[in-house]
Design a protein around this motif. Sequence first.
Motif, PDB file in Angstrom:
ATOM      1  N   THR A   1     -11.133  -2.811  -1.053  1.00 58.11           N
ATOM      2  CA  THR A   1     -10.668  -4.130  -1.828  1.00 58.11           C
ATOM      3  C   THR A   1     -11.793  -4.099  -2.880  1.00 58.11           C
ATOM      4  O   THR A   1     -12.996  -3.975  -2.543  1.00 58.11           O
ATOM      5  CB  THR A   1     -10.502  -5.342  -1.063  1.00 58.11           C
ATOM      6  OG1 THR A   1      -9.457  -4.960  -0.333  1.00 58.11           O
ATOM      7  CG2 THR A   1     -10.223  -6.359  -2.261  1.00 58.11           C
TER       8      THR A   1
ATOM      9  N   LEU B   1       0.784  -1.169   0.077  1.00 57.23           N
ATOM     10  CA  LEU B   1      -0.100  -0.097   0.056  1.00 57.23           C
ATOM     11  C   LEU B   1       1.000   1.209  -0.035  1.00 57.23           C
ATOM     12  O   LEU B   1       0.533   2.208  -0.739  1.00 57.23           O
ATOM     13  CB  LEU B   1      -0.860  -0.025   1.230  1.00 57.23           C
ATOM     14  CG  LEU B   1      -2.050  -0.719   1.266  1.00 57.23           C
ATOM     15  CD1 LEU B   1      -1.778  -2.280   1.330  1.00 57.23           C
ATOM     16  CD2 LEU B   1      -3.103  -0.345   2.467  1.00 57.23           C
TER      17      LEU B   1
ATOM     18  N   ARG C   1     -10.486   5.812   3.667  1.00 60.02           N
ATOM     19  CA  ARG C   1     -10.193   4.492   4.092  1.00 60.02           C
ATOM     20  C   ARG C   1     -10.017   3.700   2.847  1.00 60.02           C
ATOM     21  O   ARG C   1     -10.481   3.969   1.892  1.00 60.02           O
ATOM     22  CB  ARG C   1     -11.857   4.074   4.669  1.00 60.02           C
ATOM     23  CG  ARG C   1     -12.101   2.551   4.706  1.00 60.02           C
ATOM     24  CD  ARG C   1     -13.538   2.409   4.955  1.00 60.02           C
ATOM     25  NE  ARG C   1     -13.500   1.051   5.491  1.00 60.02           N
ATOM     26  CZ  ARG C   1     -14.699   0.729   5.954  1.00 60.02           C
ATOM     27  NH1 ARG C   1     -15.732   1.407   6.475  1.00 60.02           N
ATOM     28  NH2 ARG C   1     -14.681  -0.407   6.627  1.00 60.02           N
ATOM     29  N   PRO C   2      -9.153   2.848   2.995  1.00 57.28           N
ATOM     30  CA  PRO C   2      -8.826   1.937   1.721  1.00 57.28           C
ATOM     31  C   PRO C   2      -9.840   0.781   1.580  1.00 57.28           C
ATOM     32  O   PRO C   2     -10.672   0.508   2.449  1.00 57.28           O
ATOM     33  CB  PRO C   2      -7.575   1.128   2.174  1.00 57.28           C
ATOM     34  CG  PRO C   2      -7.428   1.152   3.662  1.00 57.28           C
ATOM     35  CD  PRO C   2      -8.343   2.316   4.227  1.00 57.28           C
TER      36      PRO C   2
ATOM     37  N   LEU D   1      -7.854  -1.721  -3.598  1.00 60.85           N
ATOM     38  CA  LEU D   1      -6.892  -3.059  -3.873  1.00 60.85           C
ATOM     39  C   LEU D   1      -7.906  -4.021  -4.743  1.00 60.85           C
ATOM     40  O   LEU D   1      -9.049  -4.004  -4.515  1.00 60.85           O
ATOM     41  CB  LEU D   1      -6.559  -3.651  -2.333  1.00 60.85           C
ATOM     42  CG  LEU D   1      -6.093  -2.644  -1.598  1.00 60.85           C
ATOM     43  CD1 LEU D   1      -5.919  -3.098  -0.116  1.00 60.85           C
ATOM     44  CD2 LEU D   1      -4.601  -2.415  -2.053  1.00 60.85           C
TER      45      LEU D   1
END
Lengths: 264, 264
Positions: free
Chosen positions: B135, B116, B132-133, B165
């Motif tokens: 997926t 990341l 916030r990441p 991601l």
Amino acid sequence: MPLYLVGAGISARYLTLRAIQLIGSADVVYIDTYTSIAPGIDEELVTRLNPRARIVKASRELLEQGSRRIVEEAQRMNVVVLVPGDPLHATTHIALLLEARRAGVDAEVVPGVSGLQAVVDATGLQVYRFGRPVTLVYPEEGFKPYSTIDVVRNNRRAGLHTMVLLDLRLDEGRAMTVPEAVELLLSLEEELAHEEGWEPELRDAVIVGVARAGLEDGVCIAGRPEEVASASYPPPPHTLVVTAPRLHPMEAEALKTLCGCKSC
Amino acid sequence: MPLYLVGAGISARYLTLRAIQLIGSADVVYIDTYTSIAPGIDEELVTRLNPRARIVKASRELLEQGSRRIVEEAQRMNVVVLVPGDPLHATTHIALLLEARRAGVDAEVVPGVSGLQAVVDATGLQVYRFGRPVTLVYPEEGFKPYSTIDVVRNNRRAGLHTMVLLDLRLDEGRAMTVPEAVELLLSLEEELAHEEGWEPELRDAVIVGVARAGLEDGVCIAGRPEEVASASYPPPPHTLVVTAPRLHPMEAEALKTLCGCKSC
């Protein structure tokens, strides 16, 4: 010749093979030991890895105002700028990278083990539940860092944790500690809440104080603010995490197990 | 004896001194090559670093269902679980850590260079502006990952970038690419917008496709979705960044310089 912005990681033990190789073949190594702390990242280490390199201890000012000179050097020589943690965490280094590229110098970023990541690892909290990170700076005359409270509140409202980085002024010999930060956060929140007419909530939040994450003498303490503020910690760098209003069961267990939380 | 969860970094060149030392003194090394990709992190490398260690290529299943056996081993032997990138990015490894601690086994996390972070570094975007990441997973029968769109929209509304991601199913031989991801994101957004009655906005957003961040053959392409989707990329791992509606001037320059953005 190229300019390498090399992440040194969180301590000398976290140097990567790639960093060691680049230091070894550098003509000049600038060591940024002013924007961050990484034990063992110093002149002695660089001399051991490369006895023939010219070594410059670089202040933030040198990296910023002296950036043209560094870029010009990189046109004739192999230049490494060695940065604690990851090399692009500070605007200073992004600016240096861009200046080099503008001058047609082949500049490369070499990621390092980041202090932020080490803090996440120390807590066992899930990286996917962290919102925007924020820095808590020392109040100054005519300025109080209320915006830090806004970021924490917004993240909590979205069900997210906040990584609160603490002010580090190595040139002034100051580094904010977890107890100082907790006290400052609570008083800022109280003032803001009073002014804007809402209820303070951080007194009941679960927060996490992390000192020297990823290092041998690292410490993690989780709990209510008064518990976290009254614990004792090794020297900085320190970081604070304010958790989301609700913890995932595995996160609660992680905070109990890794950071001794009694209220998780 | 201890259990070490060791981050291997984004490729063998990003192994840290600490990781090398721990691999060197291990009795058993589990190599997790199933949850992520890190070129050169394989049996051959571990054998070179430690010819006497027993090496186990560990599937996610083995690390999860076989966790008790690994923890029992760590009571008698030096056990290293070597994980691409940073070791606590996956719930699997947090669970293993907690199981060890519950059993009274001295388990330690050794941070590594995170994929990341390498993506952030490749783009030159500011780490403080990431929300916030999330997926993006492959749609399956009866399931479409609309929640990814919600995270991106919430981050954008808060003026933040989103690290997206991309699904990686190494056991099935599948890894989502940037072009696939762009197409999927746009169609998910269109469906959701139609259903909920709002205007899609990602077609006009600046997005960034990153392949093999931090590796020698890494590629970064920024621009409108159609530009990013039509570029060519080296093999996965791939990652997507959806930027905030407004870029800081230095971020815009970084995306132009580092990722060839024409619309920044």
